[in-house]
Design an enzyme around this catalytic site. Structure first.
Site, mmCIF file in Angstrom:
data_model
loop_
_atom_site.group_PDB
_atom_site.id
_atom_site.type_symbol
_atom_site.label_atom_id
_atom_site.label_comp_id
_atom_site.label_asym_id
_atom_site.label_seq_id
_atom_site.Cartn_x
_atom_site.Cartn_y
_atom_site.Cartn_z
ATOM 1 N N GLU A 169 4.429 -2.320 13.123
ATOM 2 C CA GLU A 169 3.203 -2.361 12.328
ATOM 3 C C GLU A 169 1.949 -2.408 13.189
ATOM 4 O O GLU A 169 1.011 -1.635 12.986
ATOM 5 C CB GLU A 169 3.244 -3.532 11.355
ATOM 6 C CG GLU A 169 4.332 -3.426 10.299
ATOM 7 C CD GLU A 169 4.222 -2.179 9.431
ATOM 8 O OE1 GLU A 169 3.194 -1.469 9.487
ATOM 9 O OE2 GLU A 169 5.182 -1.906 8.692
ATOM 10 N N GLY A 198 0.817 -1.198 0.000
ATOM 11 C CA GLY A 198 0.000 0.000 0.000
ATOM 12 C C GLY A 198 0.851 1.248 0.000
ATOM 13 O O GLY A 198 0.595 2.204 -0.728
ATOM 14 N N HIS A 246 4.554 6.248 11.331
ATOM 15 C CA HIS A 246 5.750 5.416 11.403
ATOM 16 C C HIS A 246 7.004 6.246 11.681
ATOM 17 O O HIS A 246 8.025 5.688 12.100
ATOM 18 C CB HIS A 246 5.955 4.672 10.080
ATOM 19 C CG HIS A 246 5.389 3.290 10.052
ATOM 20 N ND1 HIS A 246 5.617 2.361 11.039
ATOM 21 C CD2 HIS A 246 4.626 2.660 9.118
ATOM 22 C CE1 HIS A 246 5.012 1.233 10.730
ATOM 23 N NE2 HIS A 246 4.404 1.377 9.571
ATOM 24 N N GLU A 302 1.549 5.805 7.463
ATOM 25 C CA GLU A 302 2.951 5.936 7.065
ATOM 26 C C GLU A 302 3.604 7.128 7.769
ATOM 27 O O GLU A 302 4.778 7.047 8.144
ATOM 28 C CB GLU A 302 3.069 6.067 5.552
ATOM 29 C CG GLU A 302 2.424 4.947 4.755
ATOM 30 C CD GLU A 302 2.863 3.553 5.182
ATOM 31 O OE1 GLU A 302 4.002 3.392 5.667
ATOM 32 O OE2 GLU A 302 2.059 2.610 5.038
ATOM 33 N N GLU A 337 7.073 3.671 4.551
ATOM 34 C CA GLU A 337 7.318 4.805 5.449
ATOM 35 C C GLU A 337 8.732 5.337 5.425
ATOM 36 O O GLU A 337 9.175 5.956 6.403
ATOM 37 C CB GLU A 337 6.970 4.386 6.880
ATOM 38 C CG GLU A 337 7.945 3.397 7.536
ATOM 39 C CD GLU A 337 7.540 1.953 7.383
ATOM 40 O OE1 GLU A 337 8.037 1.102 8.151
ATOM 41 O OE2 GLU A 337 6.723 1.650 6.492
ATOM 42 N N ASN A 338 9.495 5.138 4.354
ATOM 43 C CA ASN A 338 10.882 5.584 4.298
ATOM 44 C C ASN A 338 11.049 6.978 4.903
ATOM 45 O O ASN A 338 10.255 7.881 4.623
ATOM 46 C CB ASN A 338 11.370 5.633 2.847
ATOM 47 C CG ASN A 338 10.900 4.447 2.041
ATOM 48 O OD1 ASN A 338 11.311 3.335 2.282
ATOM 49 N ND2 ASN A 338 10.015 4.701 1.087
#
Length: 881
Positions: free
Chosen positions: A327, A268, A308, A305, A271-272
């Site tokens: 997660e 989907g 995160h 994201e 989250e870099n």
């Protein structure tokens, strides 16, 4: 593609690496056919590690061009290199040394969409879980935290945009029409959070001022022409940033935050750090092309994201066994965000429906595993509903047990204590124990033990003693490799509902700890006695779904109807009616299998109609309450010897019974919910449309007439109403001229919009008819179907396999063979998507004999194929075991 190595990774085998890599410098000379990657790694030997210890770096299909150690080119005797491993048997004796590694990649040929690849002429990376090793040799594990500096060079015309993690440092022109950009991320991060995007994209720009007054530049990058459809995503991002400050005290920590939407993505979103990469279906939306559910998903996933940044990035996992630590915790945070943005009761019901549809079957089948797995063969296969959704429920239970204030104190301590670290579930639990002075050792079994606990409830009232006693018995069914279970700490929220619909007070309680409306179940059996109860109450138990369990008991139909009408807890009110629907469908399924026509109690049908007309309840709640349990929900309750055809027949019969009884009421409600105001993707508007579209199905079935749905389809001014009408036509009137005309019109209107065309494929794949298998074969030959695009595969094949119980489980096995053929075709280039699709077979043992034999035969045929990837072999072998 990695073929199956047979290696099993075990939690108990974890050990620290002998080496750290505190600094990484990467240079990318981008070219779609051949990209040169230069990696300079500053390597440090840990204290007390002998100088003779070999350094082994991970790779995955890499082509090594050169290697230098402390600036000196390495000879063939100094190292051993394979596509999947780089071994330096005798590294320098100094504690700190430098490796310069040069690799060559072919991004345009990377159809696995892991590592560096090209999507619609845009360079993109995906490194979670083990994709970074497809870029360069590295200690590719989450406990190796590094500070990254990245230089990107590319043709300026083809890729005017050059993005990576962190903050921009420098940019400029190069000879030959090329240019460069340098990015630096000051926050140490694991390699799975590395990201790069380069290409020609449009942008929606904005800014956000943090609570401390820092201005953050925001960018949402999309394909040119889609900028107007990114406005909602930008709004959701800004709301997420503010919410995290207010609810969790978490402020953003870089000068920029960029979000990029790409059309080819296995997940989907990702989250870099500072550069989130999204599947474009979770970014692009407007009234004409996106449904209310799409808008809600965009809001939730952008929030997820972004959240995160702290729960996953600033604090990350020590190893992949701790995946739920980022997660499950972040799903809990995005659920809370959505609940605050929309309707908390409606959001909670939707969460539970999803949990039961996806995670409960996982717990009950061959793929069952704890929230924190103890072993894996392929980590990609543990991005599961158990890790995400059940992991979220475990965090929610911690809040229920501790209370809001102590929970927030525990979160604050967790952030303070572990910022910048790679940690474990034990670290997380310890923060709450220390902040609250509570012992959570028994509760921690929720992380370590697979299976859905079952709680049996009975009750009795003693009028003479004015006492009410609840008998509670807990059990956990056996799961693969785990037959003996330990007793859980189960928090059961409850209420004793009086005749006036209000919760009754009591004087005292014996037999269990009861705090703030929660019974703490810790033993196998509790006899909980309430005294000073003036009259017989109706027990409302597991309010708000306070624990992810299954329940059984002796509650009468009258008591359930009473709770459906009067319970002050909205979730329990919905649950009571949903349970009555489920019980009616179970009985009707048995009747159908016996060859008779099912009949339904007038009290149940009447309750559904009266609830629909109760305008004291929000429309979104009424829409959920009127939505019957799905066919997979009924199958899950049956548990064994399942006949999908009988379930389908029973469900249609109940739909029609309610439709006929409520015809006049539903018609008036439907007309009154029509809104001439411009479409707004807010909770109130979405709720009205949800109720109206549930009523549409009932109205169409009341007279078995496609006309109401066709009228709505033709008049619709938004995708929510248009798609809902098309679904009713396709599902119930597929052979009519009205349905065929609507499908053709939809296809013609949106032929050039891939995300909307996915809905067209999805609607047809969900038609619950045996003939759908043949339709699927023809749709796979459609010019717009592409097996290399994960979105299109999920829309067509994924919907069919995961959401169309009747057609997938066609008695002749044709549905199984269709999915198996697709899985093997996918396996050749994208084993990750193939393995996820194969999980559709997880419940095959619960089917009736004929279907069970067909499913086993198909699974066995897949297992016999040579050189299966680790991803697919793992799923098939566990499913067959």
């Amino acid at each position: 593609m990695r073929t199956d190595s047979g290696q099993i990774f075990r939690l108990e085998d974890y050990r620290e690496s002998d080496y750290l890599i505190p600094e990484v410098e990467l240079t990318f000379l981008l070219d779609p056919q051949e990209t040169l990657v230069r990696a300079r790694l500053i390597v440090e030997r840990r204290e007390n590690v002998a100088a003779v210890t070999a350094l082994e770096l991970d790779g995955d299909g890499l082509n090594l061009s050169s290697l230098a150690i402390d600036g000196t080119p390495a000879t063939g005797t100094a190292f051993e290199a394979t596509p999947d491993r780089l071994i330096i048997a005798r590294p320098p004796s100094a504690k700190r040394f430098t490796l310069d590694i040069e690799t060559r990649l072919q991004p345009s040929r990377n159809k696995a969409l892991m590592g560096l690849y090209v999507s619609s002429d845009v360079f993109c990376t995906q490194c979670e879980a083990e994709g970074f090793r497809r870029i360069t040799y590295f200690l590719d594990r989450p406990d190796i935290l590094s500070v990254y500096t990245v230089r990107i060079e590319a043709d300026k015309k083809a890729a005017p945009l050059l993005l990576s993690n962190g903050n921009p440092v420098e940019s400029g022109k190069l000879d030959g029409g090329r240019h460069f950009a340098v990015w630096h991320d000051p926050h140490p991060k694991p390699s799975y959070l590395f990201a790069l995007v380069a290409g020609d994209l449009g942008v929606v720009s904005d800014s956000f001022t943090t609570a401390s007054g820092r201005k953050v530049a925001l960018g949402v990058y999309v394909e040119h022409g889609n900028e107007t459809r990114a406005a909602y995503a930008m709004d959701a991002l800004k709301r997420s940033m503010r919410w995290d400050e207010e609810r969790f005290g978490r402020e953003y920590d870089l000068d920029v935050f960029n979000l990029v939407a790409v059309s080819d993505f296995n997940m989907g979103a990702m989250e870099n750090k500072g550069l989130n990469i999204f599947n474009d279906k979770y970014v692009l939306a407007d009234a004409d092309t996106a449904t209310d559910l799409d808008f809600a998903n965009i809001e939730a996933i952008i929030g997820h994201e972004y959240f995160h940044n702290w729960t996953g990035n600033r604090i990350t996992c020590r190893d992949w066994f701790q995946l739920c630590l980022k997660e499950g915790l972040t799903v809990f945070r995005d659920h809370e965000f959505s609940a605050d943005q929309r309707s908390r009761p409606v959001k909670r019901i939707a969460e539970v429906r999803g949990l039961r549809a996806h995670q409960f079957p996982e717990d009950q089948g061959p793929l069952a595993h704890p929230v924190r797995p103890r072993r894996y063969r392929e980590i990609n296969n543990f991005y599961t509903a158990t890790v995400y959704e059940k992991g979220s429920e475990v965090v929610r239970m911690i809040r229920t047990i501790l209370g809001e204030d102590a929970f927030r104190a525990g979160m604050d301590l967790y952030f303070e204590r572990h910022d910048g670290q790679a940690v474990t579930i034990e670290d997380f639990i310890k923060a709450f124990e220390d902040a609250s002075d509570r012992d959570l050792a028994q509760f921690a079994l929720w992380y370590h033990q697979a299976g859905t606990p079952h709680v049996a409830i009975s009750s009795r009232y003693d009028a003479g003693e004015k006492s009410f006693t609840i008998e509670i018995e807990q059990s956990v069914p056996p799961t693969p490799s785990e037959s003996r279970k330990r007793l859980m700490h189960i928090p059961l929220a409850f209420g004793l509902v009086g005749a006036d619909g209000q919760d009754m007070a009591f004087d005292a309680v014996e037999g269990a700890v009861v705090e703030d409306g929660v019974i703490h179940v810790r033993k196998r059996h509790h006899s909980v006695r309430f005294t000073g109860v003036p009259a017989r109450p109706v027990l409302s138990i597991n309010r708000g779904f306070s624990a992810p369990i299954t329940l059984s008991g002796e509650t009468s139909t009258d008591d359930r109807l009473f709770l459906a009408r009067h319970d002050s807890d909205p979730f329990s009110r919905w649950q009571s009616l949903n349970t009555l629907f489920t019980e009616a469908l179970l009985s009707a399924t048995r009747t159908v299998r016996g060859g008779d026509e099912p009949l339904f109690a007038s009290e149940l049908v009447g309750a559904a109609v009266s609830l629909a007309a109760n305008d004291a309840l929000e429309p979104a709640f009424r829409a959920l309450a009127l939505t019957l349990p799905g066919e997979p929900d009924v199958a899950r309750e049956i548990g064994a010897n399942i006949d999908p055809d009988a379930i389908h027949t029973a469900r249609i019969a109940l739909l029609k019974a309610i439709a006929r009884e409520g015809r006049a009421t539903f018609d008036a409600l439907y007309a009154g919910l029509h809104d001439n105001a411009p479409f707004m993707p807010d909770a109130a508007g979405a709720g009205r449309r949800a109720l109206r579209n549930v009523l549409l199905e009932y109205l169409a079935l009341a007279d078995e007439n496609p006309a109401p749905a066709k009228r709505q389809f033709d008049a619709a001014d938004n995708m929510t109403d248009r798609a809902a009408a098309l679904t009713v036509l396709a599902n119930h009137f597929g052979e009519t001229q009205e349905a065929r005309a609507a499908l053709s019109a939809f296809e013609a209107r949106y032929a050039d919009d891939p995300l909307v065309l996915d809905k067209w494929f999805q609607i047809q794949a969900s038609v619950p008819a045996p003939e759908t298998v043949a339709l699927m074969r023809s749709l796979m030959e459609h010019p717009h179907f592409s097996i290399t695009n994960p979105n299109r595969v999920r829309a067509l094949i994924g919907t069919f396999a995961m959401g169309n119980q009747r057609a997938f489980h066609s008695a002749d096995g044709s549905g199984y063979r269709l999915v198996a053929d697709t899985v093997l075709a996918l396996e050749a280039h994208n084993p990750q998507v193939a393995a996820r699709l194969a999980t559709a077979f997880r419940s095959w043992r619960s089917l009736e004999t004929g279907r069970r034999d067909e499913a086993r035969r198909v699974l066995s045929d897949i297992a016999k194929h040579e050189n299966l990837s680790r991803d697919l072999a793992d799923i098939v072998e566990r499913t067959l075991a």
